[in-house]
Every structure is written in C-alpha cells, then in structure tokens.
Design an enzyme around this catalytic site. Structure first.
Site, PDB file in Angstrom:
ATOM      1  N   SER A   1     -30.793 -10.469  27.411  1.00 32.61           N
ATOM      2  CA  SER A   1     -30.250 -11.797  27.125  1.00 32.61           C
ATOM      3  C   SER A   1     -29.444 -11.745  25.835  1.00 32.61           C
ATOM      4  O   SER A   1     -30.000 -11.428  24.778  1.00 32.61           O
ATOM      5  CB  SER A   1     -31.391 -12.817  26.974  1.00 32.61           C
ATOM      6  N   GLY A   2     -28.168 -12.047  25.929  1.00 28.47           N
ATOM      7  CA  GLY A   2     -27.329 -12.028  24.731  1.00 28.47           C
ATOM      8  C   GLY A   2     -27.858 -12.944  23.645  1.00 28.47           C
ATOM      9  O   GLY A   2     -28.014 -12.543  22.497  1.00 28.47           O
ATOM     10  N   SER A   3     -28.158 -14.173  24.005  1.00 28.37           N
ATOM     11  CA  SER A   3     -28.638 -15.152  23.021  1.00 28.37           C
ATOM     12  C   SER A   3     -30.087 -14.896  22.628  1.00 28.37           C
ATOM     13  O   SER A   3     -30.523 -15.281  21.547  1.00 28.37           O
ATOM     14  CB  SER A   3     -28.522 -16.569  23.576  1.00 28.37           C
ATOM     15  N   GLY A   4     -30.839 -14.287  23.531  1.00 31.27           N
ATOM     16  CA  GLY A   4     -32.273 -14.123  23.300  1.00 31.27           C
ATOM     17  C   GLY A   4     -33.024 -15.432  23.422  1.00 31.27           C
ATOM     18  O   GLY A   4     -34.194 -15.524  23.073  1.00 31.27           O
TER      19      GLY A   4
ATOM     20  N   GLU B   1     -22.291  -8.616  27.396  1.00 32.04           N
ATOM     21  CA  GLU B   1     -22.508  -8.264  28.805  1.00 32.04           C
ATOM     22  C   GLU B   1     -21.841  -6.943  29.163  1.00 32.04           C
ATOM     23  O   GLU B   1     -22.441  -6.098  29.833  1.00 32.04           O
ATOM     24  CB  GLU B   1     -21.988  -9.400  29.696  1.00 32.04           C
TER      25      GLU B   1
ATOM     26  N   THR C   1     -32.419 -17.511  26.445  1.00 35.21           N
ATOM     27  CA  THR C   1     -32.273 -17.966  27.828  1.00 35.21           C
ATOM     28  C   THR C   1     -33.641 -18.406  28.351  1.00 35.21           C
ATOM     29  O   THR C   1     -34.580 -17.599  28.374  1.00 35.21           O
ATOM     30  CB  THR C   1     -31.700 -16.836  28.707  1.00 35.21           C
TER      31      THR C   1
ATOM     32  N   SER D   1     -25.670 -11.055  32.347  1.00 39.99           N
ATOM     33  CA  SER D   1     -26.668 -10.151  31.757  1.00 39.99           C
ATOM     34  C   SER D   1     -27.599  -9.622  32.844  1.00 39.99           C
ATOM     35  O   SER D   1     -28.010  -8.458  32.815  1.00 39.99           O
ATOM     36  CB  SER D   1     -27.479 -10.875  30.687  1.00 39.99           C
TER      37      SER D   1
END
Length: 187
Positions: free
Chosen positions: A90-93, A154, A95, A51
């Site tokens: 951030s994919g997960s939000g 990503e 990180t 990311s």
C-alpha cells in the site's frame, strides 16, 4: 526521428524516477524479506487497486519459484495463521482494506511484511518487516515525483518485486525449467 517530443521526455522522467526510488532500497531489507517469504509456511499478498496488481504479479512469480502463495480476498484463500507471512502492499499505508487484513493476519499469528511509501503509516507501524519505496524526483529529490500521485510507488513496487525474484532465482539456484513447469497450462 531525432525530434525529442513529449513521449521521449516523459519516458526519461519515469525511468529516472524509478531508478532514484529503487536505489534507496537497502540490500539487507531485500534479503530479510526474501528469507521470510522463503521460510514461511505460506505467503499471502494483499493490496488494493494498482498496488494489488503489483502484489498479484509477485505472488505469481513466488508460486513459480515453488512457494505456497495466496492472494488475500480470492474465494479460494485459506485462513492465515502462525508460520505464514502477509505481504501487504500500500503506497499510503492507510488503505482501509489492507489495514484490516494486516490486523486480522497479526491477530492470527502471522508475520506482516509491508511495502509502502509512508514509513509513518499505520501499516508500517504494524509491520514486522518494512520495505520503504519512497517517492523521488528524477533528480533524487525525496518526496517528489512528476507523475500522478501514487504512480511512482505502483511502478516501483512492480519492478522491486521483479528484482527480488531475479535475485532469488540466482541466490537459490532456481532452475528456470522448474519455474516454467509450474506456469499455468490453463490459458
């Protein structure tokens, strides 16, 4: 030739999933994000892993467009403050390092723009501007991807950022020669 092997099949999955993901990004969200970045005193980008690589590529293009841009965590990154925007990817939000940077930036008076796959994440909740890049299957099924976890986000972030740059070049009537003049000559 003509034999449809595993690479061709995988390529179709990747391209269809990216198309499904990017189709769900709303035009007004893109316009709001680019206006916020254009109007900021300075733009800072943050991310981790792949990311971060997507965000760093975006930072480079923003610099080519004439914006003042910094990558959070670099040794030459100045203090962030009012009038600045932190773009956190951030994919997960969730990180940890990205969350810490977002909290620090918010305490310093900066706006937070989040690009994430999870609208319920802590990063999304902290954001002033939110771009949702959710996972979709090649059949546009939400929440599903045939690729390894996080890969679609990503890839999607990289293409989303490149799409924003191309749209902004057209909207802001940016001269390609002006962008090229800002390209590094230390290679």
């Amino acid at each position: 030739m003509g034999v449809d092997g595993p690479y061709a099949s995988a390529r179709r999955v990747v391209l269809r999933e990216l198309d499904a993901l990017l189709r769900h990004v709303e035009e007004d969200v893109c316009a709001d994000l680019m206006a916020a970045l254009r109007d900021a005193d300075r733009v800072f980008v943050a991310g981790a892993g792949r990311s971060k690589l997507s965000a760093e590529g975006f930072a480079m293009r923003l610099m080519h467009m004439g914006l003042s841009v910094h990558v959070a965590g670099d040794s030459t990154t100045p203090a962030i403050g009012p009038g600045d925007v932190l773009l956190a990817c951030s994919g997960s939000g969730e990180t940890p390092t990205v969350l810490v940077m977002a909290e620090s930036a918010a305490r310093s008076g900066a706006r937070i723009a989040a690009v994430t796959a999870d609208v319920d994440s802590r990063l999304a909740q902290r954001a002033d501007l939110l771009v949702h890049l959710g996972e979709y299957s090649q059949d546009h099924e939400p929440g599903r991807s045939g690729q390894f976890v996080g890969t679609l986000f990503e890839q999607g972030a990289l293409l989303f950022f490149d799409s924003l740059i191309l749209a902004s070049e057209q909207l802001w009537e940016t001269e390609p020669q002006a962008m090229l003049a800002r390209h590094t000559n230390l290679e």
